[in-house]
Design a protein around this motif. Structure first.
Motif, PDB file in Angstrom:
ATOM      1  N   ALA A  28       0.821  -1.207  -0.179  1.00 31.24           N
ATOM      2  CA  ALA A  28       0.164  -0.111   0.083  1.00 31.24           C
ATOM      3  C   ALA A  28       0.822   1.253   0.041  1.00 31.24           C
ATOM      4  CB  ALA A  28      -1.012  -0.091   1.138  1.00 31.24           C
ATOM      5  N   ARG A  47     -11.727  -1.853   2.347  1.00 27.81           N
ATOM      6  CA  ARG A  47     -10.350  -1.096   2.590  1.00 27.81           C
ATOM      7  C   ARG A  47     -10.741   0.255   2.773  1.00 27.81           C
ATOM      8  NH1 ARG A  47      -5.187  -2.803   2.253  1.00 27.81           N
ATOM      9  NH2 ARG A  47      -3.809  -0.987   2.393  1.00 27.81           N
ATOM     10  N   GLY A  93      -5.708  -8.008  -0.336  1.00 30.06           N
ATOM     11  CA  GLY A  93      -5.379  -6.415  -0.354  1.00 30.06           C
ATOM     12  C   GLY A  93      -4.402  -6.105  -1.325  1.00 30.06           C
ATOM     13  N   ILE A  94      -4.077  -6.983  -2.163  1.00 32.34           N
ATOM     14  CA  ILE A  94      -3.049  -6.589  -3.057  1.00 32.34           C
ATOM     15  C   ILE A  94      -3.727  -5.534  -4.059  1.00 32.34           C
ATOM     16  CG2 ILE A  94      -1.467  -7.310  -4.932  1.00 32.34           C
ATOM     17  CD1 ILE A  94      -1.006  -9.934  -3.417  1.00 32.34           C
ATOM     18  N   ALA A 127       2.221  -7.772   6.156  1.00 32.20           N
ATOM     19  CA  ALA A 127       1.290  -8.471   5.668  1.00 32.20           C
ATOM     20  C   ALA A 127       1.919  -8.921   4.052  1.00 32.20           C
ATOM     21  CB  ALA A 127       0.049  -8.049   5.673  1.00 32.20           C
ATOM     22  N   THR A 128       2.540  -8.027   3.583  1.00 30.41           N
ATOM     23  CA  THR A 128       2.935  -7.967   2.122  1.00 30.41           C
ATOM     24  C   THR A 128       3.960  -9.015   2.058  1.00 30.41           C
ATOM     25  OG1 THR A 128       2.430  -5.663   1.918  1.00 30.41           O
ATOM     26  CG2 THR A 128       3.921  -6.500   0.388  1.00 30.41           C
ATOM     27  N   GLU A 155       9.230   3.537   7.084  1.00 27.14           N
ATOM     28  CA  GLU A 155       8.827   2.370   7.408  1.00 27.14           C
ATOM     29  C   GLU A 155       9.337   1.737   8.788  1.00 27.14           C
ATOM     30  OE1 GLU A 155       6.973  -0.717   6.536  1.00 27.14           O
ATOM     31  OE2 GLU A 155       8.043  -1.566   8.351  1.00 27.14           O
ATOM     32  N   GLY A 156       8.633   1.313   9.708  1.00 28.31           N
ATOM     33  CA  GLY A 156       9.063   0.943  11.159  1.00 28.31           C
ATOM     34  C   GLY A 156      10.152  -0.200  11.214  1.00 28.31           C
ATOM     35  N   CYS A 188      -6.082  -3.976   5.378  1.00 32.67           N
ATOM     36  CA  CYS A 188      -5.451  -4.972   4.710  1.00 32.67           C
ATOM     37  C   CYS A 188      -6.354  -5.982   4.244  1.00 32.67           C
ATOM     38  CB  CYS A 188      -4.116  -5.644   5.087  1.00 32.67           C
ATOM     39  SG  CYS A 188      -4.075  -7.009   5.764  1.00 32.67           S
ATOM     40  N   GLN A 192      -1.654 -14.117  -3.992  1.00 32.85           N
ATOM     41  CA  GLN A 192      -2.806 -14.304  -4.872  1.00 32.85           C
ATOM     42  C   GLN A 192      -3.212 -12.952  -5.372  1.00 32.85           C
ATOM     43  OE1 GLN A 192      -6.818 -16.421  -5.598  1.00 32.85           O
ATOM     44  NE2 GLN A 192      -5.771 -17.353  -4.095  1.00 32.85           N
ATOM     45  N   ASN A 250      -1.621  -0.620   7.909  1.00 34.75           N
ATOM     46  CA  ASN A 250      -2.378  -1.873   7.833  1.00 34.75           C
ATOM     47  C   ASN A 250      -3.319  -1.847   9.221  1.00 34.75           C
ATOM     48  OD1 ASN A 250      -3.191  -4.638   8.032  1.00 34.75           O
ATOM     49  ND2 ASN A 250      -1.088  -5.697   7.993  1.00 34.75           N
ATOM     50  N   GLY A 288      -8.083  -9.777   4.087  1.00 35.12           N
ATOM     51  CA  GLY A 288      -7.444 -10.922   3.545  1.00 35.12           C
ATOM     52  C   GLY A 288      -7.150 -10.855   1.882  1.00 35.12           C
ATOM     53  N   ILE A 345       7.050   5.606  13.363  1.00 36.71           N
ATOM     54  CA  ILE A 345       6.580   6.620  13.708  1.00 36.71           C
ATOM     55  C   ILE A 345       5.704   6.429  15.002  1.00 36.71           C
ATOM     56  CG2 ILE A 345       4.861   8.539  13.127  1.00 36.71           C
ATOM     57  CD1 ILE A 345       7.654   8.476  11.616  1.00 36.71           C
ATOM     58  N   ASN A 357       1.911 -13.111   2.795  1.00 37.08           N
ATOM     59  CA  ASN A 357       0.572 -13.392   2.280  1.00 37.08           C
ATOM     60  C   ASN A 357       0.540 -14.583   1.435  1.00 37.08           C
ATOM     61  OD1 ASN A 357       1.636 -12.429  -0.123  1.00 37.08           O
ATOM     62  ND2 ASN A 357       0.565 -10.535  -0.039  1.00 37.08           N
TER      63      ASN A 357
HETATM   64  C1  LIG Z   1      -1.764 -14.856   5.577  1.00 42.25           C
HETATM   65  C2  LIG Z   1      -2.039 -13.979   4.643  1.00 42.25           C
HETATM   66  C3  LIG Z   1      -2.392 -14.298   3.373  1.00 42.25           C
HETATM   67  C4  LIG Z   1      -2.953 -13.034   2.480  1.00 42.25           C
HETATM   68  N1  LIG Z   1      -3.239 -13.480   1.381  1.00 42.25           N
HETATM   69  C5  LIG Z   1      -3.591 -12.605   0.316  1.00 42.25           C
HETATM   70  C6  LIG Z   1      -3.706 -12.873  -0.848  1.00 42.25           C
HETATM   71  O1  LIG Z   1      -3.561 -14.028  -1.535  1.00 42.25           O
HETATM   72  N2  LIG Z   1      -4.229 -11.919  -1.954  1.00 42.25           N
HETATM   73  C7  LIG Z   1      -4.427 -10.731  -1.799  1.00 42.25           C
HETATM   74  O2  LIG Z   1      -4.801  -9.820  -2.398  1.00 42.25           O
HETATM   75  N3  LIG Z   1      -3.936 -10.313  -0.186  1.00 42.25           N
HETATM   76  C8  LIG Z   1      -3.630 -11.232   0.376  1.00 42.25           C
HETATM   77  N4  LIG Z   1      -3.397 -11.081   2.142  1.00 42.25           N
HETATM   78  C9  LIG Z   1      -3.548  -9.457   2.324  1.00 42.25           C
HETATM   79  C10 LIG Z   1      -2.224  -8.717   1.667  1.00 42.25           C
HETATM   80  O3  LIG Z   1      -1.177  -9.158   1.961  1.00 42.25           O
HETATM   81  C11 LIG Z   1      -2.393  -7.236   2.275  1.00 42.25           C
HETATM   82  O4  LIG Z   1      -3.865  -6.693   2.173  1.00 42.25           O
HETATM   83  C12 LIG Z   1      -1.312  -6.395   1.750  1.00 42.25           C
HETATM   84  O5  LIG Z   1      -0.163  -6.919   1.713  1.00 42.25           O
HETATM   85  C13 LIG Z   1      -1.471  -5.154   2.597  1.00 42.25           C
HETATM   86  O6  LIG Z   1      -0.384  -4.388   2.571  1.00 42.25           O
HETATM   87  P1  LIG Z   1      -0.324  -3.083   3.499  1.00 42.25           P
HETATM   88  O7  LIG Z   1       0.923  -2.350   2.789  1.00 42.25           O
HETATM   89  O8  LIG Z   1      -1.484  -2.306   3.662  1.00 42.25           O
HETATM   90  O9  LIG Z   1       0.263  -3.883   4.880  1.00 42.25           O
HETATM   91  P2  LIG Z   1       1.522  -4.307   5.415  1.00 42.25           P
HETATM   92  O10 LIG Z   1       2.329  -4.949   4.463  1.00 42.25           O
HETATM   93  O11 LIG Z   1       1.385  -4.903   6.739  1.00 42.25           O
HETATM   94  O12 LIG Z   1       2.299  -2.850   5.608  1.00 42.25           O
HETATM   95  C14 LIG Z   1       2.274  -1.967   6.543  1.00 42.25           C
HETATM   96  C15 LIG Z   1       3.374  -1.468   7.042  1.00 42.25           C
HETATM   97  O13 LIG Z   1       3.337  -0.438   7.724  1.00 42.25           O
HETATM   98  C16 LIG Z   1       4.465  -0.713   8.970  1.00 42.25           C
HETATM   99  N5  LIG Z   1       4.026   0.179  10.172  1.00 42.25           N
HETATM  100  C17 LIG Z   1       3.030   0.089  10.715  1.00 42.25           C
HETATM  101  N6  LIG Z   1       3.108   0.714  11.777  1.00 42.25           N
HETATM  102  C18 LIG Z   1       4.030   1.704  11.557  1.00 42.25           C
HETATM  103  C19 LIG Z   1       4.547   2.816  12.273  1.00 42.25           C
HETATM  104  N7  LIG Z   1       3.912   3.292  13.228  1.00 42.25           N
HETATM  105  N8  LIG Z   1       5.571   3.555  11.702  1.00 42.25           N
HETATM  106  C20 LIG Z   1       6.137   2.994  10.548  1.00 42.25           C
HETATM  107  N9  LIG Z   1       6.031   2.054  10.207  1.00 42.25           N
HETATM  108  C21 LIG Z   1       4.670   1.341  10.474  1.00 42.25           C
HETATM  109  C22 LIG Z   1       4.537  -2.063   9.320  1.00 42.25           C
HETATM  110  O14 LIG Z   1       5.822  -2.465   9.542  1.00 42.25           O
HETATM  111  C23 LIG Z   1       4.504  -2.399   7.786  1.00 42.25           C
HETATM  112  O15 LIG Z   1       5.622  -2.955   7.147  1.00 42.25           O
HETATM  113  C24 LIG Z   1      -3.085 -11.723   2.808  1.00 42.25           C
HETATM  114  C25 LIG Z   1      -2.526 -11.470   4.153  1.00 42.25           C
HETATM  115  C26 LIG Z   1      -2.157 -12.606   4.982  1.00 42.25           C
HETATM  116  C27 LIG Z   1      -1.733 -12.028   6.369  1.00 42.25           C
END
Ligand SMILES: Cc1cc2nc3c(=O)[nH]c(=O)nc-3n(C[C@H](O)[C@H](O)[C@H](O)COP(=O)(O)OP(=O)(O)OC[C@H]3O[C@@H](n4cnc5c(N)ncnc54)[C@H](O)[C@@H]3O)c2cc1C
Length: 455
Positions: A36, A404, A425-426, A64-65, A56-57, A421, A71, A262, A423, A233, A68
């Motif tokens: 995201a 979302r 979320g890509i 989650a990225t 990024e922390g 995010c 898919q 997330n 389940g 942060i 996952n």
């Molecule tokens: C087991 C599993 C299976 C999944 N399968 C799928 C799938 O097949 N297809 C699909 O589309 N989606 C899937 N998802 C969901 C998908 O992975 C997520 O929706 C997507 O990766 C979300 O990305 P994001 O960037 O929002 O969150 P994240 O990848 O979690 O990134 C958030 C980032 O914010 C950082 N952060 C948080 N708080 C702070 C702070 N205060 N200061 C600095 N940094 C901070 C964290 O360290 C993290 O790196 C799955 C998720 C899981 C857990």
């Protein structure tokens, strides 16, 4: 067993990481370096002249990225008819269409960043085993059609007795086929499956995608894009025209802040008077831990994504009756190409997201459950012992309605969100990045199902 993800395994371990070493100012601060955050940075940099600092922390793509199923799919974890009930047909259809259009946005990111990592697109399958599931899918399809969305007919086995009880209103939304056609597509001999839905699917390593896009942005916009990792942060203080971000020993002053975190469990948001912003809304994101396992085989089969809906489950979000899903793809390991098959195991709701730690071991009993599913459903030699090279888990932040949150904080537009995010979320993360860029550009957008609401 360790939390050992195949996506993290492929990241560049030699990459040099910068953390914030001084107080800085930036037009836009994006907090969170998952798919995201990187998509949000990509579209703001491409479509505006603003400077963007990504904070990024931990490390890029390790949330989650990096944990996952990888898919790429455009469904919501909420039945379409439920979305229509909540938002009305027009808004629900527009929301669904936005996520479908994110395929194109993802393609643009891939092409413009000149990526060469595997990203396969193909027709994937979902298998259903009960009459209730069939009716639920048909009900959604009728509404999808009324909303002007693309609908593919459901394949229903012509040998089931209940076919005569399908209401006439669903005619034209399904075709009767020999059950063997359904079972072949599902790669199973399990005759419980009586219907099959087809849809556009893909597979990608979203953590590698995130890392490579970040490398591209650093090269393409050396004067406008800044990336700081291991920079947590703690708090964001919102003023009328800007925000101050507290990054432990330093501060970031930004005209806009986009949270791609997330969830809200590791960040506090205050307005200038010192009041915490809408904690009820923030705490409504609840945690769900998803577990996966994966094994390697010779590279002999094409990429695939299959979901198996068992039991009485009639909707995608029923935690009590989990479904089992499988992806297969090309995967490079130790310089050799393999098929990596990944299995989605049972999910677990956790009352407090802070209870989750990425370092937790992967429970052995979950591997056993998943393995039993695999042997029951998937066409593999029943006597074959599968060795799971990878077992991993990740935390999902679920919004109450499975949609979302993308848009401005209702109390102060200095703050924006692209989070929750869920389940799937890509594609929603990428769609969210594009929508945030449009808002930052000053475009007037029509109201959507993704808009954060004052609760
Ligand atoms: C087991 C599993 C299976 C999944 N399968 C799928 C799938 O097949 N297809 C699909 O589309 N989606 C899937 N998802 C969901 C998908 O992975 C997520 O929706 C997507 O990766 C979300 O990305 P994001 O960037 O929002 O969150 P994240 O990848 O979690 O990134 C958030 C980032 O914010 C950082 N952060 C948080 N708080 C702070 C702070 N205060 N200061 C600095 N940094 C901070 C964290 O360290 C993290 O790196 C799955 C998720 C899981 C857990």
């Amino acid at each position: 067993m360790k939390n050992n993800s195949p996506w993290i395994h492929q990241l560049n371990k030699e990459r040099v990481i910068e953390h914030l070493k001084k107080d800085i100012e930036s037009d836009v601060a994006v907090v969170g370096g998952g798919i995201a955050g990187i998509s949000t940075a990509f579209f703001i940099l491409r479509d505006t002249l603003k400077s963007v600092t990504l904070l990024e922390g931990g490390r890029l793509g390790h949330g989650a990225t990096g944990h996952n199923a990888g898919q790429v799919t455009n469904y919501f974890e909420r039945s379409f008819h439920e979305l229509v009930e909540e938002f009305g047909l027009e808004k629900a259809s527009a929301g669904q269409r936005s996520i479908e259009l994110a395929w194109e946005l993802m393609g643009q990111m891939y092409t413009e960043a000149n990526l060469d990592i595997p990203f396969s697109r193909f027709t994937g399958f979902a298998g259903f085993s009960t009459f209730e599931q069939i009716i639920a899918v048909l009900k959604n399809n009728v509404l999808r059609s009324r909303g002007g969305l693309d609908v593919r007919p459901l394949l229903i086995a012509n040998n089931i007795e209940s076919k005569d009880s399908i209401p006439a209103e669903y005619e034209g939304f399904y075709v009767l086929v020999p059950q063997t056609e359904i079972l072949d597509k599902l790669e199973t001999t399990n005759a419980d499956f009586i219907a099959l839905a087809e849809s556009q699917k893909g597979v990608v390593n979203s953590a590698l995608f995130t890392e490579r896009v970040a490398e591209y942005l650093l090269k393409k916009y050396p004067d406008r894009f800044f990336l700081y990792e291991q920079t947590h942060i703690n708090k964001v203080v919102l003023h009328k025209e800007y925000a101050m971000l507290d990054a432990e020993t330093h501060t970031v002053k930004a005209w806009k802040v986009v949270l791609c975190t997330n969830g809200f469990d590791r960040i506090k948001i205050f307005d200038a008077s010192g009041l915490e912003i809408d904690t009820r809304f923030h705490h409504s994101i609840h945690g769900v831990v998803g577990r996966m396992s994966g094994y390697l085989e010779d590279m002999a089969k094409p990429p695939m994504a299959i979901s198996y809906y068992m039991g009485v489950q009639a909707s995608f979000d029923d935690m009590d009756d989990p479904y089992f899903y499988l992806t297969r793809r090309a995967y490079e390991y130790n310089d050799n190409k393999h098929n990596l098959t990944c299995l989605g195991g049972p999910q677990q709701m956790i009352p407090d997201r802070a209870e989750y730690h990425p370092e937790f071991d992967y429970p052995e009993e979950i591997e056993k459950t998943t393995d039993a599913f695999l042997h029951k459903l998937y066409n593999i030699d029943p006597t074959k012992n599968v060795e799971y090279l990878f077992t991993w888990h990740g935390l999902m932040g679920y919004t109450p309605n499975g949609v979302r949150l993308v848009g401005e904080e209702p109390k102060n537009p200095v703050l924006l969100y692209n989070l929750g995010c869920n389940g799937v979320g890509i594609l929603p993360s990428i769609f969210g990045g594009d929508r945030i860029a449009k808002l930052i550009k000053g475009e007037k957008l029509t109201a959507s199902i993704f808009d954060p609401q004052d609760r």
